[in-house]
Design a protein around this motif. Structure first.
Motif, PDB file in Angstrom:
ATOM      1  N   ASP A 167       0.814  -1.221   0.000  1.00 53.50           N
ATOM      2  CA  ASP A 167       0.000   0.000   0.000  1.00 53.50           C
ATOM      3  C   ASP A 167       0.848   1.273   0.000  1.00 53.50           C
ATOM      4  OD1 ASP A 167       0.962   0.130   2.583  1.00 53.50           O
ATOM      5  OD2 ASP A 167      -0.998  -0.030   3.549  1.00 53.50           O
ATOM      6  N   SER A 168       2.136   1.130  -0.223  1.00 55.04           N
ATOM      7  CA  SER A 168       3.086   2.252  -0.286  1.00 55.04           C
ATOM      8  C   SER A 168       3.141   3.065   1.009  1.00 55.04           C
ATOM      9  CB  SER A 168       2.752   3.180  -1.462  1.00 55.04           C
ATOM     10  OG  SER A 168       2.850   2.471  -2.670  1.00 55.04           O
ATOM     11  N   SER A 169       2.917   2.409   2.149  1.00 53.90           N
ATOM     12  CA  SER A 169       2.982   3.125   3.424  1.00 53.90           C
ATOM     13  C   SER A 169       4.362   2.963   4.053  1.00 53.90           C
ATOM     14  CB  SER A 169       1.899   2.608   4.387  1.00 53.90           C
ATOM     15  OG  SER A 169       2.082   1.233   4.653  1.00 53.90           O
ATOM     16  N   LEU A 170       4.720   3.938   4.860  1.00 55.28           N
ATOM     17  CA  LEU A 170       5.994   3.954   5.568  1.00 55.28           C
ATOM     18  C   LEU A 170       5.699   4.262   7.030  1.00 55.28           C
ATOM     19  CD1 LEU A 170       9.138   3.895   5.188  1.00 55.28           C
ATOM     20  CD2 LEU A 170       9.008   6.379   5.038  1.00 55.28           C
ATOM     21  N   HIS A 171       6.257   3.439   7.942  1.00 50.52           N
ATOM     22  CA  HIS A 171       5.984   3.611   9.366  1.00 50.52           C
ATOM     23  C   HIS A 171       7.291   3.647  10.147  1.00 50.52           C
ATOM     24  CE1 HIS A 171       1.805   2.642   8.488  1.00 50.52           C
ATOM     25  NE2 HIS A 171       2.262   1.609   7.790  1.00 50.52           N
TER      26      HIS A 171
END
Length: 97
Positions: free
Chosen positions: A34-38
């Motif tokens: 989902d192209s998320s960065l955490h």
């Protein structure tokens, strides 16, 4: 160990989509699904790294591996809370029996 703890199992169903990077200042995980960065704490990064094998794990097993000793109940509960947070982020799933 409670019945809940013995049956509580977690899995990373798409470990190939996750990229975990760590530096002395901290860690991040990128989820290509989902192209998320955490941003992650050092402990959270260590926990997620254990989950990237794609196998099912219990909070007790994970706490034992991280501590290299028998974990206390509050330590297992802390691992469970982090797993719930990872579930909220879409990184892990609870295995339903």
């Amino acid at each position: 160990m409670t019945a809940e703890a013995s049956e509580d199992r977690w899995i990373c169903r798409h470990p190939d989509a996750l990229v975990l990077k760590s530096w002395p200042e901290g860690s991040v995980v990128y989820d290509a699904a989902d192209s998320s960065l955490h941003a992650l704490t050092a402990v959270a990064a260590e926990l997620l790294a254990l989950m990237l094998d794609g196998a099912e794990h219990t909070p007790d097993d994970l706490a034992r591996r991280m501590l290299q000793d028998t974990p206390e109940t509050d330590e297992v509960d802390g691992v469970r809370q982090q797993l719930l947070h990872f579930e909220h982020l879409g990184l892990l799933e609870r295995v339903v029996a």
